[in-house]
Write a protein that holds these residues in place. Structure first.
Motif, PDB file in Angstrom:
ATOM      1  N   ALA A  57      87.199  33.501 -19.252  1.00  0.00           N
ATOM      2  CA  ALA A  57      86.007  34.351 -19.271  1.00  0.00           C
ATOM      3  C   ALA A  57      84.830  33.651 -18.606  1.00  0.00           C
ATOM      4  O   ALA A  57      84.037  34.284 -17.902  1.00  0.00           O
ATOM      5  CB  ALA A  57      85.663  34.740 -20.707  1.00  0.00           C
ATOM      6  N   ALA A  58      84.707  32.351 -18.808  1.00  0.00           N
ATOM      7  CA  ALA A  58      83.609  31.597 -18.209  1.00  0.00           C
ATOM      8  C   ALA A  58      83.728  31.574 -16.686  1.00  0.00           C
ATOM      9  O   ALA A  58      82.727  31.743 -15.983  1.00  0.00           O
ATOM     10  CB  ALA A  58      83.568  30.177 -18.756  1.00  0.00           C
ATOM     11  N   VAL A  59      84.923  31.374 -16.188  1.00  0.00           N
ATOM     12  CA  VAL A  59      85.119  31.333 -14.736  1.00  0.00           C
ATOM     13  C   VAL A  59      84.867  32.713 -14.130  1.00  0.00           C
ATOM     14  O   VAL A  59      84.217  32.832 -13.083  1.00  0.00           O
ATOM     15  CB  VAL A  59      86.531  30.811 -14.391  1.00  0.00           C
ATOM     16  N   ILE A  60      85.351  33.765 -14.784  1.00  0.00           N
ATOM     17  CA  ILE A  60      85.117  35.119 -14.285  1.00  0.00           C
ATOM     18  C   ILE A  60      83.622  35.437 -14.298  1.00  0.00           C
ATOM     19  O   ILE A  60      83.075  35.993 -13.341  1.00  0.00           O
ATOM     20  CB  ILE A  60      85.923  36.142 -15.115  1.00  0.00           C
ATOM     21  N   ALA A  61      82.942  35.066 -15.373  1.00  0.00           N
ATOM     22  CA  ALA A  61      81.501  35.308 -15.458  1.00  0.00           C
ATOM     23  C   ALA A  61      80.749  34.492 -14.410  1.00  0.00           C
ATOM     24  O   ALA A  61      79.772  34.969 -13.824  1.00  0.00           O
ATOM     25  CB  ALA A  61      80.989  34.981 -16.858  1.00  0.00           C
ATOM     26  N   LEU A  62      81.193  33.268 -14.162  1.00  0.00           N
ATOM     27  CA  LEU A  62      80.546  32.424 -13.147  1.00  0.00           C
ATOM     28  C   LEU A  62      80.681  33.050 -11.764  1.00  0.00           C
ATOM     29  O   LEU A  62      79.713  33.084 -10.999  1.00  0.00           O
ATOM     30  CB  LEU A  62      81.136  31.015 -13.159  1.00  0.00           C
ATOM     31  N   VAL A  63      81.859  33.552 -11.452  1.00  0.00           N
ATOM     32  CA  VAL A  63      82.050  34.221 -10.166  1.00  0.00           C
ATOM     33  C   VAL A  63      81.151  35.455 -10.079  1.00  0.00           C
ATOM     34  O   VAL A  63      80.541  35.721  -9.039  1.00  0.00           O
ATOM     35  CB  VAL A  63      83.536  34.587  -9.956  1.00  0.00           C
ATOM     36  N   GLY A  64      81.025  36.178 -11.186  1.00  0.00           N
ATOM     37  CA  GLY A  64      80.145  37.342 -11.215  1.00  0.00           C
ATOM     38  C   GLY A  64      78.690  36.974 -11.008  1.00  0.00           C
ATOM     39  O   GLY A  64      77.966  37.647 -10.270  1.00  0.00           O
ATOM     40  N   VAL A  65      78.243  35.896 -11.642  1.00  0.00           N
ATOM     41  CA  VAL A  65      76.847  35.454 -11.481  1.00  0.00           C
ATOM     42  C   VAL A  65      76.601  34.997 -10.048  1.00  0.00           C
ATOM     43  O   VAL A  65      75.572  35.328  -9.454  1.00  0.00           O
ATOM     44  CB  VAL A  65      76.502  34.340 -12.492  1.00  0.00           C
ATOM     45  N   LEU A  66      77.539  34.255  -9.481  1.00  0.00           N
ATOM     46  CA  LEU A  66      77.380  33.813  -8.094  1.00  0.00           C
ATOM     47  C   LEU A  66      77.361  34.995  -7.131  1.00  0.00           C
ATOM     48  O   LEU A  66      76.590  35.003  -6.161  1.00  0.00           O
ATOM     49  CB  LEU A  66      78.485  32.828  -7.724  1.00  0.00           C
ATOM     50  N   ALA A  67      78.184  35.996  -7.397  1.00  0.00           N
ATOM     51  CA  ALA A  67      78.174  37.201  -6.559  1.00  0.00           C
ATOM     52  C   ALA A  67      76.842  37.937  -6.704  1.00  0.00           C
ATOM     53  O   ALA A  67      76.282  38.417  -5.713  1.00  0.00           O
ATOM     54  CB  ALA A  67      79.333  38.115  -6.942  1.00  0.00           C
ATOM     55  N   PHE A  68      76.324  38.012  -7.924  1.00  0.00           N
ATOM     56  CA  PHE A  68      75.023  38.653  -8.147  1.00  0.00           C
ATOM     57  C   PHE A  68      73.922  37.922  -7.387  1.00  0.00           C
ATOM     58  O   PHE A  68      73.080  38.547  -6.740  1.00  0.00           O
ATOM     59  CB  PHE A  68      74.702  38.674  -9.648  1.00  0.00           C
ATOM     60  N   ILE A  69      73.938  36.594  -7.458  1.00  0.00           N
ATOM     61  CA  ILE A  69      72.925  35.794  -6.757  1.00  0.00           C
ATOM     62  C   ILE A  69      73.025  36.031  -5.247  1.00  0.00           C
ATOM     63  O   ILE A  69      72.019  36.242  -4.575  1.00  0.00           O
ATOM     64  CB  ILE A  69      73.075  34.302  -7.101  1.00  0.00           C
ATOM     65  N   GLN A  70      74.242  36.006  -4.726  1.00  0.00           N
ATOM     66  CA  GLN A  70      74.407  36.196  -3.288  1.00  0.00           C
ATOM     67  C   GLN A  70      74.010  37.602  -2.866  1.00  0.00           C
ATOM     68  O   GLN A  70      73.394  37.798  -1.829  1.00  0.00           O
ATOM     69  CB  GLN A  70      75.861  35.915  -2.885  1.00  0.00           C
ATOM     70  N   TRP A  71      74.335  38.598  -3.671  1.00  0.00           N
ATOM     71  CA  TRP A  71      74.076  39.989  -3.303  1.00  0.00           C
ATOM     72  C   TRP A  71      72.601  40.362  -3.437  1.00  0.00           C
ATOM     73  O   TRP A  71      72.044  41.047  -2.588  1.00  0.00           O
ATOM     74  CB  TRP A  71      74.938  40.900  -4.166  1.00  0.00           C
ATOM     75  N   THR A  72      71.936  39.887  -4.492  1.00  0.00           N
ATOM     76  CA  THR A  72      70.563  40.302  -4.717  1.00  0.00           C
ATOM     77  C   THR A  72      69.532  39.360  -4.092  1.00  0.00           C
ATOM     78  O   THR A  72      68.537  39.810  -3.534  1.00  0.00           O
ATOM     79  CB  THR A  72      70.245  40.436  -6.217  1.00  0.00           C
ATOM     80  N   LEU A  73      69.762  38.068  -4.189  1.00  0.00           N
ATOM     81  CA  LEU A  73      68.759  37.100  -3.710  1.00  0.00           C
ATOM     82  C   LEU A  73      69.051  36.604  -2.296  1.00  0.00           C
ATOM     83  O   LEU A  73      68.147  36.098  -1.631  1.00  0.00           O
ATOM     84  CB  LEU A  73      68.666  35.920  -4.672  1.00  0.00           C
ATOM     85  N   ARG A  74      70.263  36.710  -1.852  1.00  0.00           N
ATOM     86  CA  ARG A  74      70.682  36.306  -0.506  1.00  0.00           C
ATOM     87  C   ARG A  74      70.151  34.925  -0.118  1.00  0.00           C
ATOM     88  O   ARG A  74      69.346  34.799   0.815  1.00  0.00           O
ATOM     89  CB  ARG A  74      70.259  37.341   0.511  1.00  0.00           C
ATOM     90  N   PRO A  75      70.593  33.886  -0.812  1.00  0.00           N
ATOM     91  CA  PRO A  75      70.065  32.548  -0.516  1.00  0.00           C
ATOM     92  C   PRO A  75      70.503  32.000   0.835  1.00  0.00           C
ATOM     93  O   PRO A  75      69.849  31.135   1.390  1.00  0.00           O
ATOM     94  CB  PRO A  75      70.628  31.687  -1.647  1.00  0.00           C
ATOM     95  N   LEU A  76      71.585  32.518   1.384  1.00  0.00           N
ATOM     96  CA  LEU A  76      72.088  31.994   2.658  1.00  0.00           C
ATOM     97  C   LEU A  76      71.652  32.839   3.844  1.00  0.00           C
ATOM     98  O   LEU A  76      72.014  32.549   4.972  1.00  0.00           O
ATOM     99  CB  LEU A  76      73.622  31.915   2.607  1.00  0.00           C
ATOM    100  N   ASP A  77      70.876  33.882   3.613  1.00  0.00           N
ATOM    101  CA  ASP A  77      70.397  34.753   4.670  1.00  0.00           C
ATOM    102  C   ASP A  77      69.188  34.123   5.333  1.00  0.00           C
ATOM    103  O   ASP A  77      68.106  34.077   4.765  1.00  0.00           O
ATOM    104  CB  ASP A  77      70.055  36.127   4.107  1.00  0.00           C
ATOM    105  N   SER A  78      69.346  33.654   6.555  1.00  0.00           N
ATOM    106  CA  SER A  78      68.260  32.944   7.238  1.00  0.00           C
ATOM    107  C   SER A  78      67.144  33.887   7.684  1.00  0.00           C
ATOM    108  O   SER A  78      66.009  33.458   7.882  1.00  0.00           O
ATOM    109  CB  SER A  78      68.794  32.175   8.444  1.00  0.00           C
TER     110      SER A  78
END
Length: 81
Positions: A57-78
């Motif tokens: 559950a922790a690994v699945i939730a971690l992947v979900g949080v990382l996907a949320f961060i990438q989708w909403t905050l776009r840290p790698l979008d220059s």
């Protein structure tokens, strides 16, 4: 800091803090503070699950949080920074 989940979630949270500070110092801050709050709460939940030894559950939730961060905050979008 006893488990690997402590280290991973603190490292990601530190990255969120740096991203928030960088974006808030820009001329056109476009991120909502709610997105950072949700990501932080998600990381706390991942840490809780990991410390309670619910590893899958922790690994699945971690992947979900990382996907949320990438989708909403776009840290790698220059283009946004």
């Amino acid at each position: 800091m006893e488990t690997v989940y402590d280290w991973i979630t603190v490292a990601i949270f530190a990255g969120l803090v740096v991203l928030f500070l960088q974006r808030s110092a820009s001329e056109q801050p476009g991120d909502s503070l709610v997105h950072y709050l949700l990501a932080g709460v998600g990381l706390a939940f991942v840490n809780y699950l990991g410390n309670e030894e619910n590893h899958l559950a922790a690994v699945i939730a971690l992947v979900g949080v990382l996907a949320f961060i990438q989708w909403t905050l776009r840290p790698l979008d220059s283009a946004k920074s």
